[in-house]
Design a protein around this motif. Structure first.
Motif, PDB file in Angstrom:
ATOM      1  N   LEU A  79       8.708  14.414  -6.443  1.00  0.00           N
ATOM      2  CA  LEU A  79       9.096  15.008  -7.636  1.00  0.00           C
ATOM      3  C   LEU A  79       8.645  14.070  -8.776  1.00  0.00           C
ATOM      4  CD1 LEU A  79      10.542  17.602  -9.079  1.00  0.00           C
ATOM      5  CD2 LEU A  79      12.620  16.278  -8.843  1.00  0.00           C
TER       6      LEU A  79
ATOM      7  N   ALA B  83       8.619   3.315   1.514  1.00  0.00           N
ATOM      8  CA  ALA B  83       9.580   4.361   1.136  1.00  0.00           C
ATOM      9  C   ALA B  83       8.487   5.464   0.572  1.00  0.00           C
ATOM     10  CB  ALA B  83      10.129   3.848  -0.360  1.00  0.00           C
ATOM     11  N   SER B  84       7.287   5.137   0.208  1.00  0.00           N
ATOM     12  CA  SER B  84       6.340   6.329  -0.290  1.00  0.00           C
ATOM     13  C   SER B  84       6.043   7.336   0.643  1.00  0.00           C
ATOM     14  CB  SER B  84       5.257   5.655  -0.928  1.00  0.00           C
ATOM     15  OG  SER B  84       5.355   4.686  -1.872  1.00  0.00           O
TER      16      SER B  84
ATOM     17  N   GLY C 195      10.443  12.336  -1.961  1.00  0.00           N
ATOM     18  CA  GLY C 195      10.429  14.058  -2.177  1.00  0.00           C
ATOM     19  C   GLY C 195       8.959  14.113  -3.078  1.00  0.00           C
TER      20      GLY C 195
ATOM     21  N   GLY D 209       9.218   5.977  -7.880  1.00  0.00           N
ATOM     22  CA  GLY D 209       7.653   5.327  -7.597  1.00  0.00           C
ATOM     23  C   GLY D 209       6.697   6.452  -8.073  1.00  0.00           C
ATOM     24  N   PHE D 210       6.845   7.744  -7.438  1.00  0.00           N
ATOM     25  CA  PHE D 210       5.955   8.854  -8.047  1.00  0.00           C
ATOM     26  C   PHE D 210       5.757   9.147  -9.291  1.00  0.00           C
ATOM     27  CE2 PHE D 210       6.023   8.670  -3.400  1.00  0.00           C
ATOM     28  CZ  PHE D 210       4.889   9.090  -2.704  1.00  0.00           C
ATOM     29  N   THR D 211       6.747   8.882 -10.057  1.00  0.00           N
ATOM     30  CA  THR D 211       6.880   9.124 -11.589  1.00  0.00           C
ATOM     31  C   THR D 211       6.339   8.107 -12.479  1.00  0.00           C
ATOM     32  OG1 THR D 211       9.033  10.072 -10.679  1.00  0.00           O
ATOM     33  CG2 THR D 211       8.880  10.033 -13.236  1.00  0.00           C
TER      34      THR D 211
ATOM     35  N   GLY E  22      12.790   1.888  -7.810  1.00  0.00           N
ATOM     36  CA  GLY E  22      14.133   2.658  -7.320  1.00  0.00           C
ATOM     37  C   GLY E  22      13.496   4.036  -7.007  1.00  0.00           C
TER      38      GLY E  22
ATOM     39  N   GLU F 142       1.599  -4.844   5.207  1.00  0.00           N
ATOM     40  CA  GLU F 142       2.041  -4.773   6.264  1.00  0.00           C
ATOM     41  C   GLU F 142       1.942  -3.443   7.146  1.00  0.00           C
ATOM     42  OE1 GLU F 142       6.329  -6.076   6.499  1.00  0.00           O
ATOM     43  OE2 GLU F 142       5.953  -6.480   8.789  1.00  0.00           O
ATOM     44  N   ASN F 143       2.098  -2.442   6.354  1.00  0.00           N
ATOM     45  CA  ASN F 143       1.831  -0.852   6.768  1.00  0.00           C
ATOM     46  C   ASN F 143       0.963  -0.508   5.763  1.00  0.00           C
ATOM     47  OD1 ASN F 143       1.923   1.824   6.723  1.00  0.00           O
ATOM     48  ND2 ASN F 143       3.925   1.363   8.321  1.00  0.00           N
TER      49      ASN F 143
ATOM     50  N   VAL G 137       2.295 -10.504   4.404  1.00  0.00           N
ATOM     51  CA  VAL G 137       2.403 -11.803   3.434  1.00  0.00           C
ATOM     52  C   VAL G 137       3.702 -12.562   3.454  1.00  0.00           C
ATOM     53  CG1 VAL G 137       1.695 -13.118   1.120  1.00  0.00           C
ATOM     54  CG2 VAL G 137       0.663 -10.965   1.895  1.00  0.00           C
TER      55      VAL G 137
ATOM     56  N   ALA H 196       0.828  -1.354  -0.117  1.00  0.00           N
ATOM     57  CA  ALA H 196      -0.200   0.158   0.151  1.00  0.00           C
ATOM     58  C   ALA H 196       0.886   1.274  -0.128  1.00  0.00           C
ATOM     59  CB  ALA H 196      -1.082   0.022   1.199  1.00  0.00           C
TER      60      ALA H 196
HETATM   61  C1  LIG Z   1      15.124   9.826  -0.147  1.00  0.00           C
HETATM   62  C2  LIG Z   1      14.076   9.545  -1.251  1.00  0.00           C
HETATM   63  C3  LIG Z   1      13.483  10.156  -2.065  1.00  0.00           C
HETATM   64  C4  LIG Z   1      12.726  10.178  -2.983  1.00  0.00           C
HETATM   65  N1  LIG Z   1      12.286  10.809  -3.686  1.00  0.00           N
HETATM   66  C5  LIG Z   1      11.558  10.383  -4.738  1.00  0.00           C
HETATM   67  C6  LIG Z   1      10.961  11.551  -5.640  1.00  0.00           C
HETATM   68  O1  LIG Z   1      11.043  12.769  -5.424  1.00  0.00           O
HETATM   69  N2  LIG Z   1      10.070  11.069  -6.692  1.00  0.00           N
HETATM   70  C7  LIG Z   1       9.804   9.558  -6.827  1.00  0.00           C
HETATM   71  O2  LIG Z   1       8.897   9.292  -8.080  1.00  0.00           O
HETATM   72  N3  LIG Z   1      10.179   8.734  -6.140  1.00  0.00           N
HETATM   73  C8  LIG Z   1      11.069   9.076  -5.065  1.00  0.00           C
HETATM   74  N4  LIG Z   1      11.762   8.222  -4.327  1.00  0.00           N
HETATM   75  C9  LIG Z   1      11.359   6.798  -4.598  1.00  0.00           C
HETATM   76  C10 LIG Z   1      10.128   6.404  -4.026  1.00  0.00           C
HETATM   77  O3  LIG Z   1       9.845   6.503  -2.648  1.00  0.00           O
HETATM   78  C11 LIG Z   1       9.832   4.842  -4.079  1.00  0.00           C
HETATM   79  O4  LIG Z   1      10.273   4.380  -5.783  1.00  0.00           O
HETATM   80  C12 LIG Z   1       8.499   4.343  -4.113  1.00  0.00           C
HETATM   81  O5  LIG Z   1       8.028   4.905  -2.702  1.00  0.00           O
HETATM   82  C13 LIG Z   1       8.433   2.911  -4.151  1.00  0.00           C
HETATM   83  O6  LIG Z   1       7.047   2.649  -4.072  1.00  0.00           O
HETATM   84  P1  LIG Z   1       6.461   1.220  -3.518  1.00  0.00           P
HETATM   85  O7  LIG Z   1       4.901   1.164  -3.227  1.00  0.00           O
HETATM   86  O8  LIG Z   1       6.971   0.243  -4.446  1.00  0.00           O
HETATM   87  O9  LIG Z   1       7.163   0.864  -1.974  1.00  0.00           O
HETATM   88  P2  LIG Z   1       6.782   1.263  -0.654  1.00  0.00           P
HETATM   89  O10 LIG Z   1       6.180   2.872  -0.717  1.00  0.00           O
HETATM   90  O11 LIG Z   1       7.890   0.927   0.081  1.00  0.00           O
HETATM   91  O12 LIG Z   1       5.641   0.337  -0.164  1.00  0.00           O
HETATM   92  C14 LIG Z   1       5.703  -0.866  -0.083  1.00  0.00           C
HETATM   93  C15 LIG Z   1       4.347  -1.713   0.548  1.00  0.00           C
HETATM   94  O13 LIG Z   1       4.406  -2.929   0.745  1.00  0.00           O
HETATM   95  C16 LIG Z   1       4.017  -3.291   1.885  1.00  0.00           C
HETATM   96  N5  LIG Z   1       4.840  -4.715   2.171  1.00  0.00           N
HETATM   97  C17 LIG Z   1       6.316  -5.072   2.049  1.00  0.00           C
HETATM   98  N6  LIG Z   1       6.546  -6.222   2.190  1.00  0.00           N
HETATM   99  C18 LIG Z   1       5.206  -6.823   2.695  1.00  0.00           C
HETATM  100  C19 LIG Z   1       4.655  -8.185   2.934  1.00  0.00           C
HETATM  101  N7  LIG Z   1       5.643  -9.031   3.189  1.00  0.00           N
HETATM  102  N8  LIG Z   1       3.657  -8.488   3.066  1.00  0.00           N
HETATM  103  C20 LIG Z   1       2.615  -7.411   3.044  1.00  0.00           C
HETATM  104  N9  LIG Z   1       2.930  -5.969   2.609  1.00  0.00           N
HETATM  105  C21 LIG Z   1       4.350  -5.850   2.399  1.00  0.00           C
HETATM  106  C22 LIG Z   1       4.567  -2.272   2.817  1.00  0.00           C
HETATM  107  O14 LIG Z   1       4.051  -2.288   4.109  1.00  0.00           O
HETATM  108  C23 LIG Z   1       4.128  -1.102   2.324  1.00  0.00           C
HETATM  109  O15 LIG Z   1       2.867  -1.078   2.195  1.00  0.00           O
HETATM  110  C24 LIG Z   1      12.513   8.667  -3.128  1.00  0.00           C
HETATM  111  C25 LIG Z   1      13.046   7.624  -2.242  1.00  0.00           C
HETATM  112  C26 LIG Z   1      13.951   7.953  -1.325  1.00  0.00           C
HETATM  113  C27 LIG Z   1      14.313   6.994  -0.283  1.00  0.00           C
END
Ligand SMILES: Cc1cc2nc3c(=O)[nH]c(=O)nc-3n(C[C@H](O)[C@H](O)[C@H](O)COP(=O)(O)OP(=O)(O)OC[C@H]3O[C@@H](n4cnc5c(N)ncnc54)[C@H](O)[C@@H]3O)c2cc1C
Length: 379
Positions: free
Chosen positions: A85, A78-79, A83, A359-361, A356, A67-68, A209, A44
């Motif tokens: 952007l 991470a989301s 930032g 994510g928001f892009t 990487g 999980e969260n 999971v 999520a």
């Molecule tokens: C310092 C920093 C700055 C950034 N700035 C930008 C930016 O400006 N623009 C941009 O586009 N991106 C940016 N990013 C990258 C962006 O944060 C990530 O690419 C994006 O958040 C990834 O999203 P996600 O949903 O894949 O992962 P996450 O946001 O990490 O979400 C993962 C989800 O999976 C769940 N999960 C994990 N394992 C399990 C499991 N076993 N069972 C159940 N649930 C589970 C977690 O609880 C969570 O809900 C930045 C990252 C960092 C670290």
């Protein structure tokens, strides 16, 4: 009836879908090839929520397990601290990421015209300026970004370094450009997605999971667990190509009400700033295979030093630090995994992880691809 998996998480057969398609602010998809089909999205963060919303809009009945579920940046999401952007970073620079990025940019534009306000959706379009010296390649998304404009050396110097030209662009070896794109206030935006998803009948369930996603019961299973797929965490997919790229940022007061985002790479170093409401996010660091989430004070000092050296002086005066954040970018060697496989019993598993620093892009472009892949296999 299919096995329900651990703790009965899943759907029992087909459900009667009563999705208010086209209703709810921000819902624009009216395609439906999946009436009555069920989907479980694991994760999520921004990727899981956008995917869950798109599947729901496309006629699936969707549960999102994580999980969260609250997007807490200090609980491995991470989301929650990014930032926000719109700019492809730390993902492969290819035609498909360029396409996903532009699709996502247009999806944010749709949100801007759906009648919701910034206070509700967290999305705003701002000026963005980037400069790399030595020169980088023109990015693959540039051709489809209508506001993309290359800048000359004198334009950069006159506009950004009128008083303090401490940063010298290398003559004939630089790439500078400006464009307009979304900057998302991530906490507001994630809340918006959660509300949108549940307002259309989606269910958000807190649940970790362990083990393969196949154990869950639904017609379509989508893995959006980000770094939760790394072998190190013994989590979902145990994908050996997944690794964290640790990122540290600081928040400083936005005294001057700066609205523009700037990234500079020069002199073998880089720095960026992203205005986010009352603060400016200054960054950053990119440390591969580092899992440590503690704030490193040396890194804080180094971020300030690089920002003062490279960014326009007017944007780095009086940097009063009011916050810190360390997060793990879910990076995947060989690129983002958006792919589908069919199981013997007809269910479909789709990956959507490994975005990487983007994510928001890439979120909506990838979510739409998941819906396409799921619908083709699930036809
Ligand atoms: C310092 C920093 C700055 C950034 N700035 C930008 C930016 O400006 N623009 C941009 O586009 N991106 C940016 N990013 C990258 C962006 O944060 C990530 O690419 C994006 O958040 C990834 O999203 P996600 O949903 O894949 O992962 P996450 O946001 O990490 O979400 C993962 C989800 O999976 C769940 N999960 C994990 N394992 C399990 C499991 N076993 N069972 C159940 N649930 C589970 C977690 O609880 C969570 O809900 C930045 C990252 C960092 C670290």
């Amino acid at each position: 009836m299919r096995w329900l998996g651990p703790r009965g998480i899943g759907f029992r057969g087909k459900v009667e879908v009563q999705v208010a398609r086209g209703s709810g602010k921000g819902c624009r998809r009216v395609k439906c090839s999946a009436s009555g089909d069920t989907a479980i999205v694991v994760g999520a963060g921004v990727i899981g929520l956008c995917t869950a919303v798109r599947l729901q809009e496309s006629g699936y009945s969707v549960k999102c397990l994580a999980e969260n579920i609250g997007g807490d940046p200090n609980q491995g999401v991470a989301s929650g601290g990014a930032g926000g952007l719109w700019f492809p970073y730390l993902c492969e620079s290819t035609e498909r990421t360029g396409r996903w990025a532009n699709e996502t940019r247009r999806a944010y534009e749709d949100i801007l015209s759906n009648g919701t306000k910034f206070e509700e959706n967290g999305v705003a379009v701002k000026d963005i300026w980037q400069c790399y010296s030595p020169a980088d390649e023109i990015p693959p998304w540039a051709g489809d970004c209508p506001t993309f404009e290359l800048l000359t050396k004198s334009q950069v110097e006159e506009k950004y370094y009128p008083h303090k030209p401490q940063y010298e662009i290398m003559e004939n070896d630089f790439l500078a450009y400006q464009f307009q794109a979304p900057i998302v206030q991530v906490d507001i935006y994630l809340s918006y997605l959660r509300r949108l998803f549940t307002s259309m009948g989606g269910e958000l369930v807190q649940h970790r999971v362990d083990g393969p996603i196949e154990a869950l019961e639904a017609d379509v299973l989508v893995n959006c667990a980000g770094i939760g797929n790394a072998t190190h965490l013994q989590g979902l997919e145990q994908d050996a190509l997944m690794k964290p790229v640790r990122g540290q940022i600081i928040h400083c007061k936005n005294r001057e009400h700066i609205t523009e985002a700037v990234t500079i790479g020069g002199d073998g170093e880089s720095a960026y700033m992203i205005p986010r409401g009352d603060v400016i996010v200054y960054g950053g660091t990119s440390d591969e295979n580092q899992w440590d989430l503690d704030v490193d004070q040396d890194a804080v000092q180094d971020i300030i030093r690089r920002c003062k050296k490279l960014l326009p002086e007017a944007y780095t005066r009086d940097m009063e630090v009011v916050g810190h954040w360390v997060g793990l970018r879910p990076y995947r060697e060989q690129g983002v995994s958006v792919e589908a496989r069919s199981l013997e019993d007809g269910r479909v598993v789709v990956n959507n992880y490994g975005h990487g620093g983007s994510g928001f892009t890439l979120c909506y472009g990838c979510a739409d691809e998941v819906v396409r892949l799921a619908s083709e296999r699930n036809a």
